[in-house]
Design a protein around this motif. Structure first.
Motif, PDB file in Angstrom:
ATOM      1  N   GLN A 116       0.781  -1.374   0.193  1.00 10.64           N
ATOM      2  CA  GLN A 116      -0.165   0.087   0.140  1.00 10.64           C
ATOM      3  C   GLN A 116       0.960   1.251  -0.099  1.00 10.64           C
ATOM      4  N   PHE A 117       0.259   2.203  -0.589  1.00  9.67           N
ATOM      5  CA  PHE A 117       0.686   3.604  -0.688  1.00  9.67           C
ATOM      6  C   PHE A 117      -0.121   4.497   0.079  1.00  9.67           C
ATOM      7  N   LEU A 118       0.016   5.196   1.431  1.00  7.08           N
ATOM      8  CA  LEU A 118      -0.710   5.588   2.285  1.00  7.08           C
ATOM      9  C   LEU A 118      -0.259   7.021   2.541  1.00  7.08           C
ATOM     10  N   THR A 119      -1.113   7.757   1.984  1.00 10.93           N
ATOM     11  CA  THR A 119      -0.864   9.321   2.524  1.00 10.93           C
ATOM     12  C   THR A 119      -1.265   9.812   3.594  1.00 10.93           C
ATOM     13  N   GLY A 120      -0.613  10.591   4.213  1.00 13.90           N
ATOM     14  CA  GLY A 120      -1.081  11.393   5.489  1.00 13.90           C
ATOM     15  C   GLY A 120      -1.765  12.570   4.974  1.00 13.90           C
ATOM     16  N   THR A 121      -1.574  13.709   5.428  1.00 18.02           N
ATOM     17  CA  THR A 121      -1.949  14.987   5.172  1.00 18.02           C
ATOM     18  C   THR A 121      -1.447  15.729   4.052  1.00 18.02           C
ATOM     19  N   GLY A 122      -0.346  15.125   3.763  1.00 22.44           N
ATOM     20  CA  GLY A 122       0.655  15.704   2.555  1.00 22.44           C
ATOM     21  C   GLY A 122       0.241  14.985   1.247  1.00 22.44           C
ATOM     22  N   GLU A 123       1.240  15.272   0.347  1.00 16.56           N
ATOM     23  CA  GLU A 123       0.999  14.491  -0.965  1.00 16.56           C
ATOM     24  C   GLU A 123       2.229  13.542  -1.363  1.00 16.56           C
ATOM     25  N   MET A 124       1.906  12.593  -2.033  1.00 13.50           N
ATOM     26  CA  MET A 124       2.830  11.718  -2.551  1.00 13.50           C
ATOM     27  C   MET A 124       2.512  11.550  -4.004  1.00 13.50           C
ATOM     28  N   ASP A 125       3.606  11.812  -4.630  1.00 10.54           N
ATOM     29  CA  ASP A 125       3.797  11.655  -6.022  1.00 10.54           C
ATOM     30  C   ASP A 125       4.875  10.604  -6.379  1.00 10.54           C
ATOM     31  N   VAL A 126       4.258   9.515  -7.136  1.00  9.02           N
ATOM     32  CA  VAL A 126       4.939   8.272  -7.471  1.00  9.02           C
ATOM     33  C   VAL A 126       5.104   8.629  -9.002  1.00  9.02           C
ATOM     34  N   ASN A 127       6.376   8.740  -9.304  1.00 12.94           N
ATOM     35  CA  ASN A 127       6.664   9.430 -10.670  1.00 12.94           C
ATOM     36  C   ASN A 127       7.608   8.242 -11.426  1.00 12.94           C
ATOM     37  N   SER A 128       7.522   6.981 -10.946  1.00 11.90           N
ATOM     38  CA  SER A 128       8.513   6.027 -11.448  1.00 11.90           C
ATOM     39  C   SER A 128       7.622   4.652 -11.682  1.00 11.90           C
ATOM     40  N   SER A 129       8.278   3.676 -12.069  1.00 11.68           N
ATOM     41  CA  SER A 129       7.637   2.232 -12.503  1.00 11.68           C
ATOM     42  C   SER A 129       7.233   1.519 -10.938  1.00 11.68           C
ATOM     43  N   ILE A 130       6.270   0.904 -11.056  1.00  6.61           N
ATOM     44  CA  ILE A 130       5.812  -0.287  -9.919  1.00  6.61           C
ATOM     45  C   ILE A 130       6.047  -1.471 -10.829  1.00  6.61           C
ATOM     46  N   TYR A 150       2.172   8.973 -11.253  1.00  3.67           N
ATOM     47  CA  TYR A 150       2.216   9.485 -12.701  1.00  3.67           C
ATOM     48  C   TYR A 150       2.960   8.242 -13.399  1.00  3.67           C
ATOM     49  N   GLY A 151       3.713   7.380 -12.684  1.00 10.28           N
ATOM     50  CA  GLY A 151       4.480   6.407 -13.252  1.00 10.28           C
ATOM     51  C   GLY A 151       3.707   5.116 -14.027  1.00 10.28           C
ATOM     52  N   THR A 152       4.424   4.156 -14.103  1.00  7.33           N
ATOM     53  CA  THR A 152       3.942   3.043 -15.002  1.00  7.33           C
ATOM     54  C   THR A 152       3.960   1.905 -13.939  1.00  7.33           C
ATOM     55  N   LEU A 153       2.754   1.097 -14.226  1.00  7.02           N
ATOM     56  CA  LEU A 153       2.355  -0.268 -13.533  1.00  7.02           C
ATOM     57  C   LEU A 153       2.844  -1.262 -14.419  1.00  7.02           C
ATOM     58  N   ASN A 154       3.775  -2.189 -14.074  1.00  5.85           N
ATOM     59  CA  ASN A 154       4.268  -3.249 -14.790  1.00  5.85           C
ATOM     60  C   ASN A 154       4.104  -4.605 -13.971  1.00  5.85           C
ATOM     61  N   LEU A 155       2.948  -4.937 -13.639  1.00  4.91           N
ATOM     62  CA  LEU A 155       2.517  -6.005 -12.766  1.00  4.91           C
ATOM     63  C   LEU A 155       1.827  -6.900 -13.746  1.00  4.91           C
ATOM     64  N   PRO A 156       2.017  -8.526 -13.087  1.00  7.12           N
ATOM     65  CA  PRO A 156       1.297  -9.549 -13.836  1.00  7.12           C
ATOM     66  C   PRO A 156      -0.388  -9.312 -13.945  1.00  7.12           C
TER      67      PRO A 156
END
Length: 162
Positions: A116-130, A150-156
């Motif tokens: 999980q990617f869990l945001t608090g009160t701030g901002e999380m920017d994911v600019n890369s591949s998962i 903003y990145g790419t999901l490369n998952l099965p």
């Protein structure tokens, strides 16, 4: 502040906080508990953060970014060993500080449980591949703050994203 080369491994369910201008350059491995990177210079020169899933709380093994942290493109964060039963998960989160934290790093996931990617009160920017070649679990972006993928999901095909 850490100023050495080597490796850092946390085997306990405790929290470890790095703040200030770190020059640590080794891999960081967390088999339980939480690593908090607090402030823009807190990641130091580390290029490898390994989170091995644990069954110690609702967030499992966790990396928390606080104070405007950017993990650069030369960094890899691995979130491995997740399972549904028992519930062993990995989390990347942000603190409740209303600041933007940025993931420009590669993110590798593994296992059959929750990442999980869990945001608090701030901002999380994911600019890369998962990415993963064998992940069969769930990948969630949620929280009270703002999260952008903003990145790419490369998952099965067997992986679920929400």
């Amino acid at each position: 502040t850490l100023a050495w080369s080597g490796s850092l491994t946390n085997l306990l369910t405790c929290n470890v906080t790095l703040s200030g201008a770190n020059t640590f350059s080794g891999p960081m491995t967390f088999n339980a508990g939480m690593l908090v990177l607090s402030g823009p210079q807190s990641p130091g020169n580390s290029t490898n953060f390994l989170l091995n899933a644990s069954v110690n709380s609702t967030v499992g093994t966790r990396l928390t970014l606080s104070g405007g942290v950017t993990l650069r493109s030369a960094v890899t964060v691995s979130m491995l060993g997740t399972t549904d039963s028992p519930d062993a998960r990995c989390t990347i989160g942000t603190a409740n500080d209303n600041l933007t934290n940025i993931l420009n790093c590669s993110i590798v996931v593994g296992g059959s449980g929750l990442v999980q990617f869990l945001t608090g009160t701030g901002e999380m920017d994911v600019n890369s591949s998962i990415s993963s070649s064998d992940f069969t679990g769930r990948c969630n972006l949620r929280g009270s703050g703002v999260g952008h993928l903003y990145g790419t999901l490369n998952l099965p095909n067997s992986a679920a994203v929400s």
